[in-house]
Design a protein around this motif. Structure first.
Motif, PDB file in Angstrom:
ATOM      1  N   LYS A   3       0.693  -1.250   0.078  1.00  0.00           N
ATOM      2  CA  LYS A   3       0.146  -0.120  -0.136  1.00  0.00           C
ATOM      3  C   LYS A   3       1.010   1.255  -0.037  1.00  0.00           C
ATOM      4  O   LYS A   3       2.094   1.109   0.538  1.00  0.00           O
ATOM      5  CB  LYS A   3      -0.795  -0.041   1.021  1.00  0.00           C
ATOM      6  N   ASP A   4       0.283   2.420  -0.549  1.00  0.00           N
ATOM      7  CA  ASP A   4       1.223   3.535  -0.584  1.00  0.00           C
ATOM      8  C   ASP A   4       1.109   4.093   0.735  1.00  0.00           C
ATOM      9  O   ASP A   4       0.034   4.391   1.438  1.00  0.00           O
ATOM     10  CB  ASP A   4       0.423   4.526  -1.536  1.00  0.00           C
ATOM     11  N   PRO A   5       2.438   4.373   1.448  1.00  0.00           N
ATOM     12  CA  PRO A   5       2.497   4.869   2.858  1.00  0.00           C
ATOM     13  C   PRO A   5       1.814   6.126   3.205  1.00  0.00           C
ATOM     14  O   PRO A   5       1.074   6.482   3.994  1.00  0.00           O
ATOM     15  CB  PRO A   5       3.783   4.913   2.971  1.00  0.00           C
TER      16      PRO A   5
END
Length: 183
Positions: free
Chosen positions: A30-32
């Motif tokens: 997932k995109d942080p």
């Protein structure tokens, strides 16, 4: 058929393990930047005592049962705050108490709320309000809320107040009532 001396079952287990790892690593990345970030305090301190001094003389004493520190430098006192103001000679001049406090670090500004009481011990005057700002850098307190000031002679009520931090000099912006305590 070619035989390397390694049993066929080993290759079956190896392929199964690789397949399991590939499935396990599927869509979990997932995109942080899209993740929900923690916004609570990074530190909590109990039974806080902070002293502000000038030329090695205590001028302000701040106490609180709990202090929460945040990443932006702000501090919250969710269980109340108690501040004492001293004059140059070391005598206690006034106190400020409230059920809640917040300090905005970059402005050196405190907001106190809930049963706010400022006592000028020398003049025997008391300010009561529900919300008050204390600008430590300018040594001022102020509010736009309803205020009640009790002096030995009278009770003053109004909306809005500006005063120096030790409450020795004040101005009510909109006076709504004056009651004499003398008979």
């Amino acid at each position: 058929m070619y035989s390397s001396g390694i049993p066929k079952s080993f290759y079956t287990v190896l392929i199964s393990l690789l397949a399991f790892l590939a499935v396990g690593c599927g869509d979990d990345l997932k995109d942080p930047d899209q993740e929900k970030k923690y916004t609570g305090p990074f530190r909590e301190t109990s039974n806080v005592l902070t002293l502000y001094s000038d030329s090695a003389k205590v001028m302000i004493k701040l106490q609180a049962p709990l202090q929460e520190d945040y990443e932006n430098g702000d501090m919250i006192f969710p269980k109340g705050i108690d501040v004492e103001f001293y004059e140059q000679g070391g005598a206690l001049t006034s106190t400020l108490r409230a059920n809640y406090g917040k300090q905005e670090r970059n402005k050196d500004l405190y907001l106190v709320r809930g049963n706010v009481v400022v006592d000028n011990l020398q003049k025997k005057e008391k300010l009561e309000t529900e919300e008050l700002y204390w600008n430590k850098g300018k040594a001022q307190i102020y509010t736009d809320k309803f205020v009640k000031i009790t002096t030995p002679e009278e009770i003053l009520m109004g909306h809005g107040l500006q005063a120096n931090q030790d409450f020795s000099n004040y101005k009510i912006r909109k006076v709504t009532g004056v009651f004499s305590l003398k008979e």
